[in-house]
Design an enzyme around this catalytic site. Structure first.
Site, PDB file in Angstrom:
ATOM      1  N   LYS A  20     -16.063  -0.980  11.963  1.00  0.00           N
ATOM      2  CA  LYS A  20     -14.892  -1.637  12.576  1.00  0.00           C
ATOM      3  C   LYS A  20     -14.329  -2.709  11.630  1.00  0.00           C
ATOM      4  O   LYS A  20     -13.119  -2.773  11.403  1.00  0.00           O
ATOM      5  CB  LYS A  20     -15.281  -2.279  13.923  1.00  0.00           C
ATOM      6  CG  LYS A  20     -15.826  -1.277  14.929  1.00  0.00           C
ATOM      7  CD  LYS A  20     -16.205  -1.938  16.246  1.00  0.00           C
ATOM      8  CE  LYS A  20     -17.364  -2.898  16.177  1.00  0.00           C
ATOM      9  NZ  LYS A  20     -18.662  -2.305  15.780  1.00  0.00           N
ATOM     10  N   ARG A  97     -15.778  -4.871  25.089  1.00  0.00           N
ATOM     11  CA  ARG A  97     -16.815  -3.864  24.908  1.00  0.00           C
ATOM     12  C   ARG A  97     -17.623  -3.611  26.179  1.00  0.00           C
ATOM     13  O   ARG A  97     -18.659  -2.935  26.131  1.00  0.00           O
ATOM     14  CB  ARG A  97     -17.712  -4.188  23.723  1.00  0.00           C
ATOM     15  CG  ARG A  97     -18.668  -5.297  23.872  1.00  0.00           C
ATOM     16  CD  ARG A  97     -19.616  -5.346  22.683  1.00  0.00           C
ATOM     17  NE  ARG A  97     -18.982  -5.892  21.507  1.00  0.00           N
ATOM     18  CZ  ARG A  97     -19.541  -5.925  20.288  1.00  0.00           C
ATOM     19  NH1 ARG A  97     -20.722  -5.415  20.095  1.00  0.00           N
ATOM     20  NH2 ARG A  97     -18.926  -6.468  19.285  1.00  0.00           N
ATOM     21  N   ARG A 135     -26.231  -4.534   4.397  1.00  0.00           N
ATOM     22  CA  ARG A 135     -25.024  -5.356   4.572  1.00  0.00           C
ATOM     23  C   ARG A 135     -25.300  -6.821   4.224  1.00  0.00           C
ATOM     24  O   ARG A 135     -26.317  -7.380   4.605  1.00  0.00           O
ATOM     25  CB  ARG A 135     -24.524  -5.274   6.018  1.00  0.00           C
ATOM     26  CG  ARG A 135     -23.403  -6.297   6.293  1.00  0.00           C
ATOM     27  CD  ARG A 135     -22.610  -6.017   7.526  1.00  0.00           C
ATOM     28  NE  ARG A 135     -23.429  -5.962   8.720  1.00  0.00           N
ATOM     29  CZ  ARG A 135     -22.956  -5.585   9.898  1.00  0.00           C
ATOM     30  NH1 ARG A 135     -21.701  -5.227  10.016  1.00  0.00           N
ATOM     31  NH2 ARG A 135     -23.754  -5.550  10.944  1.00  0.00           N
ATOM     32  N   ARG A 168     -26.942 -11.174   8.270  1.00  0.00           N
ATOM     33  CA  ARG A 168     -26.806 -11.486   9.696  1.00  0.00           C
ATOM     34  C   ARG A 168     -28.186 -11.432  10.358  1.00  0.00           C
ATOM     35  O   ARG A 168     -28.973 -10.542  10.045  1.00  0.00           O
ATOM     36  CB  ARG A 168     -25.853 -10.475  10.366  1.00  0.00           C
ATOM     37  CG  ARG A 168     -24.410 -10.849  10.190  1.00  0.00           C
ATOM     38  CD  ARG A 168     -23.447  -9.817  10.705  1.00  0.00           C
ATOM     39  NE  ARG A 168     -23.740  -9.239  12.004  1.00  0.00           N
ATOM     40  CZ  ARG A 168     -22.911  -8.414  12.644  1.00  0.00           C
ATOM     41  NH1 ARG A 168     -21.724  -8.108  12.105  1.00  0.00           N
ATOM     42  NH2 ARG A 168     -23.226  -7.907  13.804  1.00  0.00           N
ATOM     43  N   ARG A 179     -28.939  -3.249  19.884  1.00  0.00           N
ATOM     44  CA  ARG A 179     -27.465  -3.303  19.886  1.00  0.00           C
ATOM     45  C   ARG A 179     -26.884  -1.917  20.136  1.00  0.00           C
ATOM     46  O   ARG A 179     -25.926  -1.739  20.893  1.00  0.00           O
ATOM     47  CB  ARG A 179     -26.951  -3.844  18.541  1.00  0.00           C
ATOM     48  CG  ARG A 179     -27.203  -5.324  18.363  1.00  0.00           C
ATOM     49  CD  ARG A 179     -27.200  -5.750  16.908  1.00  0.00           C
ATOM     50  NE  ARG A 179     -25.940  -5.495  16.232  1.00  0.00           N
ATOM     51  CZ  ARG A 179     -25.793  -5.417  14.919  1.00  0.00           C
ATOM     52  NH1 ARG A 179     -26.836  -5.572  14.122  1.00  0.00           N
ATOM     53  NH2 ARG A 179     -24.615  -5.200  14.396  1.00  0.00           N
TER      54      ARG A 179
HETATM   55  P1  G5P Z   1     -20.224  -7.697  16.216  1.00  0.00           P
HETATM   56  O1  G5P Z   1     -20.133  -8.644  15.107  1.00  0.00           O
HETATM   57  O2  G5P Z   1     -19.001  -7.187  16.849  1.00  0.00           O
HETATM   58  P2  G5P Z   1     -21.180  -4.966  16.068  1.00  0.00           P
HETATM   59  O3  G5P Z   1     -22.619  -4.737  16.318  1.00  0.00           O
HETATM   60  O4  G5P Z   1     -20.246  -4.471  17.091  1.00  0.00           O
HETATM   61  O5  G5P Z   1     -21.141  -6.516  15.723  1.00  0.00           O
HETATM   62  P3  G5P Z   1     -20.907  -4.654  13.314  1.00  0.00           P
HETATM   63  O6  G5P Z   1     -22.390  -4.685  13.084  1.00  0.00           O
HETATM   64  O7  G5P Z   1     -20.130  -5.857  12.903  1.00  0.00           O
HETATM   65  O8  G5P Z   1     -20.619  -4.305  14.794  1.00  0.00           O
HETATM   66  P4  G5P Z   1     -18.958  -2.901  12.122  1.00  0.00           P
HETATM   67  O9  G5P Z   1     -18.007  -4.030  12.040  1.00  0.00           O
HETATM   68  O10 G5P Z   1     -18.571  -1.735  12.967  1.00  0.00           O
HETATM   69  O11 G5P Z   1     -20.401  -3.357  12.567  1.00  0.00           O
HETATM   70  O12 G5P Z   1     -19.308  -2.348  10.683  1.00  0.00           O
HETATM   71  P5  G5P Z   1     -18.926  -2.910   9.210  1.00  0.00           P
HETATM   72  O13 G5P Z   1     -19.405  -4.291   9.024  1.00  0.00           O
HETATM   73  O14 G5P Z   1     -17.515  -2.585   8.887  1.00  0.00           O
HETATM   74  O15 G5P Z   1     -19.841  -1.916   8.337  1.00  0.00           O
HETATM   75  C1  G5P Z   1     -21.255  -2.041   8.374  1.00  0.00           C
HETATM   76  C2  G5P Z   1     -21.806  -1.987   6.941  1.00  0.00           C
HETATM   77  O16 G5P Z   1     -21.603  -0.669   6.426  1.00  0.00           O
HETATM   78  C3  G5P Z   1     -21.103  -2.925   5.952  1.00  0.00           C
HETATM   79  O17 G5P Z   1     -22.063  -3.374   5.011  1.00  0.00           O
HETATM   80  C4  G5P Z   1     -20.067  -2.014   5.256  1.00  0.00           C
HETATM   81  O18 G5P Z   1     -19.771  -2.471   3.940  1.00  0.00           O
HETATM   82  C5  G5P Z   1     -20.831  -0.688   5.232  1.00  0.00           C
HETATM   83  N1  G5P Z   1     -20.005   0.513   5.295  1.00  0.00           N
HETATM   84  C6  G5P Z   1     -18.824   0.700   5.935  1.00  0.00           C
HETATM   85  N2  G5P Z   1     -18.403   1.966   5.780  1.00  0.00           N
HETATM   86  C7  G5P Z   1     -19.353   2.599   5.032  1.00  0.00           C
HETATM   87  C8  G5P Z   1     -19.497   3.932   4.542  1.00  0.00           C
HETATM   88  O19 G5P Z   1     -18.645   4.808   4.737  1.00  0.00           O
HETATM   89  N3  G5P Z   1     -20.615   4.207   3.836  1.00  0.00           N
HETATM   90  C9  G5P Z   1     -21.585   3.246   3.575  1.00  0.00           C
HETATM   91  N4  G5P Z   1     -22.668   3.596   2.868  1.00  0.00           N
HETATM   92  N5  G5P Z   1     -21.481   1.980   4.026  1.00  0.00           N
HETATM   93  C10 G5P Z   1     -20.391   1.664   4.738  1.00  0.00           C
HETATM   94  O20 G5P Z   1     -21.110  -8.316  17.397  1.00  0.00           O
HETATM   95  C11 G5P Z   1     -22.323  -8.977  17.106  1.00  0.00           C
HETATM   96  C12 G5P Z   1     -22.905  -9.536  18.376  1.00  0.00           C
HETATM   97  O21 G5P Z   1     -22.006 -10.494  18.939  1.00  0.00           O
HETATM   98  C13 G5P Z   1     -22.002 -10.421  20.368  1.00  0.00           C
HETATM   99  C14 G5P Z   1     -23.136  -9.472  20.738  1.00  0.00           C
HETATM  100  O22 G5P Z   1     -24.328 -10.192  20.829  1.00  0.00           O
HETATM  101  C15 G5P Z   1     -23.163  -8.536  19.500  1.00  0.00           C
HETATM  102  O23 G5P Z   1     -24.404  -7.867  19.364  1.00  0.00           O
HETATM  103  N6  G5P Z   1     -20.695  -9.930  20.823  1.00  0.00           N
HETATM  104  C16 G5P Z   1     -20.369  -9.716  22.101  1.00  0.00           C
HETATM  105  N7  G5P Z   1     -21.040  -9.856  23.252  1.00  0.00           N
HETATM  106  C17 G5P Z   1     -20.412  -9.524  24.409  1.00  0.00           C
HETATM  107  N8  G5P Z   1     -19.160  -9.023  24.440  1.00  0.00           N
HETATM  108  C18 G5P Z   1     -18.427  -8.868  23.317  1.00  0.00           C
HETATM  109  N9  G5P Z   1     -17.176  -8.367  23.368  1.00  0.00           N
HETATM  110  C19 G5P Z   1     -19.024  -9.223  22.079  1.00  0.00           C
HETATM  111  N10 G5P Z   1     -18.593  -9.174  20.790  1.00  0.00           N
HETATM  112  C20 G5P Z   1     -19.625  -9.612  20.039  1.00  0.00           C
HETATM  113 MG    MG Z   2     -18.170  -6.112  12.441  1.00  0.00          MG
END
Ligand code: G5P
Ligand code: MG
Length: 225
Positions: A20, A97, A135, A168, A179
């Site tokens: 995302k 979410r 990451r 993180r 998660r």
């Molecule tokens: P977050 O911060 O919203 P998540 O768990 O939803 O966290 P996250 O982990 O931030 O999502 P993302 O943004 O979907 O993942 O992914 P990203 O960071 O872009 O990519 C992940 C990694 O893969 C990076 O290192 C990137 O460089 C790499 N990558 C990307 N594409 C590729 C690819 O094609 N190949 C490869 N090899 N690598 C790739 O939420 C965190 C916490 O906050 C709270 C909760 O506690 C949650 O757990 N929270 C909420 N709680 C309640 N309600 C809500 N609405 C909440 N929002 C947050």
């Molecule tokens: Mg994210």
């Protein structure tokens, strides 16, 4: 001048690590007039400045649990109320979410700039753990790096500010599985809600480089003149 023929008001849905944040960065490079809001980044900023919400949130995040709906909804609603205008284009990453968050946001924006597109990033969950373990993030800006996919120019250093990157607290194998579990439990009702509103699209691909061209084409075809 806006890049859009009609405002883009996009929610990105996707499992932890599905990309995302990565898709958000790519979209911002293409469309600079979009306001991007990541609930996770806002919460991590609250934690860094040790606010009351930050202190409450840190335990939930460290354990891979969702922050209670009322707290996260208040944080994002206040932010949107301050930042959005009736013609804004915006991109939400990570909020809503849960179905309660989705309904509350929908009601609060009913007379205003409500969401008009929800895109689910459908990535094989077996490929994600490796991404998470590799990451590194710049907390101040939310910029994400990956040791394989998009490494920083100087190891463990943010490309823009030169500040050190960090891990993180929730990017461990154990917390990641929690998660993922909570994402999978909440997704169905939320998707049904947006599907019933007629604004849900799903884009599949096991690499962000496969997903991005599909996402960009959909936006180009439907929102850009
Ligand atoms: P977050 O911060 O919203 P998540 O768990 O939803 O966290 P996250 O982990 O931030 O999502 P993302 O943004 O979907 O993942 O992914 P990203 O960071 O872009 O990519 C992940 C990694 O893969 C990076 O290192 C990137 O460089 C790499 N990558 C990307 N594409 C590729 C690819 O094609 N190949 C490869 N090899 N690598 C790739 O939420 C965190 C916490 O906050 C709270 C909760 O506690 C949650 O757990 N929270 C909420 N709680 C309640 N309600 C809500 N609405 C909440 N929002 C947050
Ligand atoms: Mg994210």
């Amino acid at each position: 001048m806006s890049s859009f023929a009609r405002p883009l008001r996009l929610l990105l849905l996707g499992a932890p690590g599905s990309g995302k944040g990565t898709q958000t960065s790519k979209l911002l490079k293409k469309y600079s007039d979009v306001l991007a809001i990541s609930s996770g980044d806002l919460l991590r900023q609250e934690i860094a400045r040790k606010s009351t919400l930050g202190q409450l949130s840190s335990k939930y995040i460290a354990e891979g649990k969702l922050i209670p709906d009322e707290h996260i909804t208040k944080l994002i609603s206040n932010y949107l109320a301050a930042e959005l205008t009736p013609t804004s284009s915006y991109l939400l990453d990570g909020f809503p979410r849960t179905i309660n968050q989705g309904r509350t946001l929908h009601e609060s924006l009913k007379q205003g700039p409500n969401l008009n597109l929800v895109v689910e990033l459908d990535v094989d969950q077996n490929v994600i753990l490796d991404r998470i373990e590799k990451r590194w993030v710049h907390t101040g800006s939310g910029r994400v790096y990956n040791l394989d996919y998009n490494p920083p120019k100087v190891p463990f250093t943010d490309d823009v500010t030169g500040e050190p990157l960090s891990k993180r607290v929730d990017d461990t194998r154990e917390v990641f599985s929690k998660r993922l579990e909570s994402y999978n439990a909440e997704l169905g009702p939320l998707k049904d809600f947006y599907n019933d509103l007629g604004i849900l699209e799903t884009i599949s691909g096991d690499s962000s480089d496969i997903i991005f061209p599909k996402l960009a084409k959909f936006i180009e075809d439907n929102y850009v003149s």
